[in-house]
Design an enzyme around this catalytic site. Sequence first.
Site, short mmCIF file in Angstrom:
data_model
loop_
_atom_site.label_atom_id
_atom_site.label_comp_id
_atom_site.label_asym_id
_atom_site.label_seq_id
_atom_site.Cartn_x
_atom_site.Cartn_y
_atom_site.Cartn_z
N LEU A 1 0.85 -1.23 -0.05
CA LEU A 1 0.07 0.13 -0.03
C LEU A 1 0.99 1.28 0.10
O LEU A 1 1.92 1.21 0.51
CB LEU A 1 -1.05 0.01 1.27
N ASP A 2 0.45 2.33 -0.71
CA ASP A 2 1.23 3.60 -0.67
C ASP A 2 1.24 3.94 0.91
O ASP A 2 0.44 3.48 1.83
CB ASP A 2 0.53 4.49 -1.34
N LYS A 3 2.36 4.88 1.19
CA LYS A 3 2.48 5.25 2.60
C LYS A 3 1.54 5.95 3.12
O LYS A 3 0.99 5.70 4.35
CB LYS A 3 3.78 6.35 2.55
#
Length: 435
Positions: free
Chosen positions: A245-247
């Site tokens: 997942l993106d940050k």
Amino acid sequence: MSDEHRRTGRGRTGTGRTSRPAGGKRAGSEQTAARSMTKGPARAASPSGSRASERGDRVPPKTAAPHAAAKRAAPVGKSPRVASAAEPKPSKRQQKDAATETLTSGVQTLTVTPDEADMRLDRFLVARFPQLAFTHIQRIVRKGELRIDGKRAKPNDRLAAGQAIRVPPLKLEERKAPVRAAGRDQEDSAFLKSITLYEDKDVMVLNKPMGLAVQGGSGTTRHVDGLLEALRDADGQKPRLVHRLDKDTAGCLVVAKTRIAAATLAKTFRSRAARKIYWALVAGVPRVKQGRISTYLAKEEVMDGDARMRVARHGEEGASHAVTYYAVVDTMAQKLAWLSLKPVTGRTHQLRAHAAHMGHPIVGDPKYFEIENWELPGGIQKKLHLLARRIVIPHPRTGKPIDVTAPLPPHMQQTWNLLGFDTSLYDPIVEAPEE
């Protein structure tokens, strides 16, 4: 518009609301159960000596009655030692120590076990020989010093159970274990437990907070992969990430706790058998309330090294096909829309790039929000409004669906309360195809 839109659902109200659930049992029932592995019955050994007796052949006493002979030879008061008694099976730690000793002294051959099947060759060696630097492992593979079933291999080659890995004599490079402050493992373990949505002996599903990176990078010291160090078992193995997942994206993050779970779940994500639903708040309201976005995405060259994806042409170097289904769940006038997003592929920044390409970027997105003179409504925080709301995957052992839902993160919950959005609404994407 250059993207492809088409209606895939039934009639809707002006806000795009629906009363029919798209997740629930339907999503779980669409999972393909893993094939169960069964072993055939062992062959019974045929009695020896029966043919010899029929032919009248003489059978030596030792062969005819070994137990009786042993009993007669045993000293009085002592029970005879059974020669066929199996030695205790060495532990994984003992096996690893023995393999390490052989590694430094000469050529050895390793056999891939069933729970190591489908692992990359370089990852297999890292797991077997944590003393070796990763760059050292890749170097010996590239030089052809290591063979799989007698053939040269590449670092990213996938292994199959039973394959023989020939490892040459190597010089171990001393690797210093990361220094961890006293009590850090307990703190990290407690934190991971506090964000765990689901857990069994094979799988964990975490509710990743917004702002917490999944893996380390330049200037990133705290991340999920590092936190998982606190959960290493007695054999030194730690849980493994199986997707990303993106940050700044919050929500469901799947972690494998065993090797066999990691291999199986990796196949699940590669084959697109995992069903994922995201929630997002976007600027404006899409004219088509429910549709499909299909583009090619490629990494854009940027000066600061920060990754950004752009819509590319078919056949362009580095371009990958990306498909997303979307639906409008609710709206606030014509200013904002709550979207449900269902990615078919899993490209970097796919949902963020697709939302921007559609002309409705996600609120708070620092990379893809490029609407000029657009003002954020009062009370809404300037943070990425994207949540990995729900995931349904087949269990790596049983094949039964694991269905997990993440709550809204605090900044999105505040926005939903401000706009009067009802989170009890079911997801409107009912029968979006998977291809």
